[in-house]
Each structure stands twice: as structure tokens, then as C-alpha cells.
Motif scaffolding. Structure first.
Motif, PDB file in Angstrom:
ATOM      1  N   ALA A  14       0.809  -1.221   0.000  1.00  0.00           N
ATOM      2  CA  ALA A  14       0.000   0.000   0.000  1.00  0.00           C
ATOM      3  C   ALA A  14       0.842   1.272   0.000  1.00  0.00           C
ATOM      4  O   ALA A  14       0.568   2.199  -0.768  1.00  0.00           O
ATOM      5  N   LEU A  15       1.866   1.343   0.833  1.00  0.00           N
ATOM      6  CA  LEU A  15       2.692   2.549   0.908  1.00  0.00           C
ATOM      7  C   LEU A  15       3.400   2.807  -0.417  1.00  0.00           C
ATOM      8  O   LEU A  15       3.397   3.923  -0.933  1.00  0.00           O
ATOM      9  N   SER A  22       1.400   9.028  -6.602  1.00  0.00           N
ATOM     10  CA  SER A  22       1.756  10.448  -6.537  1.00  0.00           C
ATOM     11  C   SER A  22       2.699  10.824  -7.678  1.00  0.00           C
ATOM     12  O   SER A  22       2.595  11.912  -8.245  1.00  0.00           O
ATOM     13  N   VAL A  23       3.603   9.919  -8.023  1.00  0.00           N
ATOM     14  CA  VAL A  23       4.522  10.173  -9.140  1.00  0.00           C
ATOM     15  C   VAL A  23       3.745  10.217 -10.457  1.00  0.00           C
ATOM     16  O   VAL A  23       3.983  11.080 -11.297  1.00  0.00           O
ATOM     17  N   VAL A  35       9.519  18.301  -9.669  1.00  0.00           N
ATOM     18  CA  VAL A  35      10.777  18.007  -8.973  1.00  0.00           C
ATOM     19  C   VAL A  35      10.512  17.678  -7.505  1.00  0.00           C
ATOM     20  O   VAL A  35      11.040  16.696  -6.977  1.00  0.00           O
ATOM     21  N   GLY A  36       9.701  18.476  -6.848  1.00  0.00           N
ATOM     22  CA  GLY A  36       9.390  18.235  -5.436  1.00  0.00           C
ATOM     23  C   GLY A  36       8.694  16.908  -5.220  1.00  0.00           C
ATOM     24  O   GLY A  36       8.968  16.208  -4.239  1.00  0.00           O
ATOM     25  N   VAL A  37       7.801  16.557  -6.129  1.00  0.00           N
ATOM     26  CA  VAL A  37       7.098  15.272  -6.022  1.00  0.00           C
ATOM     27  C   VAL A  37       8.096  14.125  -6.132  1.00  0.00           C
ATOM     28  O   VAL A  37       8.061  13.171  -5.349  1.00  0.00           O
ATOM     29  N   ALA A  41       9.014  11.421  -3.261  1.00  0.00           N
ATOM     30  CA  ALA A  41       8.831   9.999  -3.562  1.00  0.00           C
ATOM     31  C   ALA A  41      10.119   9.227  -3.311  1.00  0.00           C
ATOM     32  O   ALA A  41      10.103   8.135  -2.727  1.00  0.00           O
ATOM     33  N   HIS A  42      11.241   9.797  -3.706  1.00  0.00           N
ATOM     34  CA  HIS A  42      12.529   9.140  -3.493  1.00  0.00           C
ATOM     35  C   HIS A  42      12.786   8.939  -2.000  1.00  0.00           C
ATOM     36  O   HIS A  42      13.150   7.842  -1.566  1.00  0.00           O
TER      37      HIS A  42
END
Length: 52
Positions: A14-15, A22-23, A35-37, A41-42
Motif C-alpha cells: 500500500a505505501l 503520486s509520481v 521536482v518536489g514530487v 517519492a525518493h
């Protein structure tokens, strides 16, 4: 971004799937916001993969 008519890949975790979503949604954002997303995510994926 997925090809038209195909479903995005999912992991069953799930996570991780939430992060992938979101990506995927970032494709709709202006480039400077993407870029912030990707950075978030990273960081989230590293934390998720570093847990026992």
C-alpha cells in the motif's frame, strides 16, 4: 505515465503503491512542481525499503 489502455503497475504494498500514484499524478503538474514530487517519492521509497 502509462500507455493508453494499460493499467499502471502495482506492487501490492500500500505505501509503495501510494507513492507510485503520486509520481503518476505529477505528470499533470507544471515541470517546476514535479521536482518536489520526485524528491519526496525518493525519500519515501528509501524509508519504506530501509525498514525491517
Amino acid at each position: 505515465m502509462t500507455e493508453p489502455g494499460t493499467e499502471p503497475a502495482r506492487t501490492g504494498v500500500a505505501l509503495v503503491d501510494s507513492i507510485l500514484e503520486s509520481v503518476e499524478a505529477a505528470a499533470e503538474l507544471p515541470l517546476e512542481e514535479q521536482v518536489g514530487v520526485f524528491e519526496r517519492a525518493h525519500d519515501q521509497l528509501r524509508r519504506a525499503l530501509d525498514t525491517d
